[in-house]
Design a protein around this motif. Sequence first.
Motif, PDB file in Angstrom:
ATOM      1  N   ALA A  50       0.885  -1.207  -0.057  1.00 26.08           N
ATOM      2  CA  ALA A  50       0.066  -0.209  -0.204  1.00 26.08           C
ATOM      3  C   ALA A  50       0.916   1.154   0.150  1.00 26.08           C
ATOM      4  CB  ALA A  50      -0.842  -0.116   1.148  1.00 26.08           C
ATOM      5  N   TRP A  56      -4.361   5.457   3.218  1.00 28.51           N
ATOM      6  CA  TRP A  56      -3.981   4.060   3.446  1.00 28.51           C
ATOM      7  C   TRP A  56      -3.620   3.592   5.083  1.00 28.51           C
ATOM      8  CZ3 TRP A  56      -5.157   0.319  -0.262  1.00 28.51           C
ATOM      9  CH2 TRP A  56      -5.526   0.966  -1.722  1.00 28.51           C
ATOM     10  N   GLU A  59      -4.559   0.050   8.975  1.00 23.04           N
ATOM     11  CA  GLU A  59      -4.686  -1.204   8.393  1.00 23.04           C
ATOM     12  C   GLU A  59      -5.105  -2.215   9.573  1.00 23.04           C
ATOM     13  OE1 GLU A  59      -1.124  -4.335   6.896  1.00 23.04           O
ATOM     14  OE2 GLU A  59      -0.847  -2.312   7.682  1.00 23.04           O
ATOM     15  N   PHE A  77      -6.956  -2.918   4.747  1.00 24.89           N
ATOM     16  CA  PHE A  77      -7.020  -1.362   5.062  1.00 24.89           C
ATOM     17  C   PHE A  77      -8.407  -1.117   4.994  1.00 24.89           C
ATOM     18  CE2 PHE A  77      -3.016  -2.310   3.166  1.00 24.89           C
ATOM     19  CZ  PHE A  77      -1.891  -1.624   3.843  1.00 24.89           C
ATOM     20  N   VAL A  80     -10.863   3.221   2.778  1.00 24.94           N
ATOM     21  CA  VAL A  80     -10.012   3.743   2.111  1.00 24.94           C
ATOM     22  C   VAL A  80     -10.653   4.518   0.940  1.00 24.94           C
ATOM     23  CG1 VAL A  80      -8.127   3.363   0.307  1.00 24.94           C
ATOM     24  CG2 VAL A  80      -8.431   1.968   2.204  1.00 24.94           C
ATOM     25  N   VAL A  85      -7.814   4.316  -4.177  1.00 21.39           N
ATOM     26  CA  VAL A  85      -7.772   3.046  -4.738  1.00 21.39           C
ATOM     27  C   VAL A  85      -7.520   3.252  -6.145  1.00 21.39           C
ATOM     28  CG1 VAL A  85      -8.927   0.800  -5.138  1.00 21.39           C
ATOM     29  CG2 VAL A  85      -9.282   2.022  -2.870  1.00 21.39           C
ATOM     30  N   PHE A  88      -4.333   4.033  -7.354  1.00 22.44           N
ATOM     31  CA  PHE A  88      -3.346   2.839  -6.824  1.00 22.44           C
ATOM     32  C   PHE A  88      -3.455   1.716  -7.902  1.00 22.44           C
ATOM     33  CE2 PHE A  88      -2.656  -1.287  -4.526  1.00 22.44           C
ATOM     34  CZ  PHE A  88      -1.470  -1.110  -4.309  1.00 22.44           C
TER      35      PHE A  88
END
Length: 305
Positions: A50, A56, A59, A77, A80, A85, A88
């Motif tokens: 991550a 993020w 966790e 996680f 988020v 995302v 990512f």
Amino acid sequence: MTMRLDRIAAAGTGEGYRRIRFADGGMITVEAQPDTTVFTEVALWPGLTAPSTEAWATEDSHELFLTGQDGEGRSLFLDVPVDAVREFIQEHGGEHADQDDDLPQTRHHVDPRSATGIYRIQLDDQRVGRIIRRDDHWLATPSGENRRSVDYDDFDEAAAYLVQEADIEAGRLTRAAQDLNTALAPYGLTAERAWDVLIGGHVLSWLVLDSGDPTQAADDQEPHLNIWFSDPADGDEVTVDRPARASDRWLVELNSANGQSVEGRAFPGLDVTAVAAYVAQWHSDPRAAWDEAMAAFEARWPVTS
């Protein structure tokens, strides 16, 4: 690059999770409520790390174990943001072309949610309408001049409605009302559209045809037909505003001059020619058609003493 992600963020994941494969072979599992800007859970499969950002920061490996997603090298996680995302996934080359088949195939794609909660639907390079969450349903509004907003319980159904309206606008499809009137034309008949709106904005539509009987007194209700079709799986649907499908069922309701009504014959969704022939038969002799329908009704529901 994130078509599956945007669709999941709009529709939610229901009671379970959905996987998203990356172009470079990575994979995540997400959980989301409908119309979300934040994924409740994002599980990273082995090989992914991550980003070291605030998005993020939360966790929870214990929750990963409880939900049955635990595995060597996997991490979970919470809360988020969808935008994080999406970034990512883009950093890993976007989404892979091969995804799970847990979502129905579509011709359209969903743009990311706007700041005002609007999802715009694209068909090829054409924007065909928008969808917005209203309480517990989806309000779909087509593009174009003849815009008719309709409520749906399901996001994908709302999007399919917008695609259908675009096809009708482009002449690739016709509404069932048009198809039936085309079938009625050789008999010299035309049915008129009537409509109403249920609470929540769900539109009901049907066709009305009068007998044209000059013997009726001015203060009497003229014998007439109400005609519509529906999908048997949707008990609330009454419509002539979409193309009929083979799974649909046409219904012709007969109404007398004194306000009584009885169900006439029913027909398969694509058999509009048979519907037109029955309507023409009624128009030529409303009394005989009424007697036939009443006899069929009494046979189904005999009076017992």
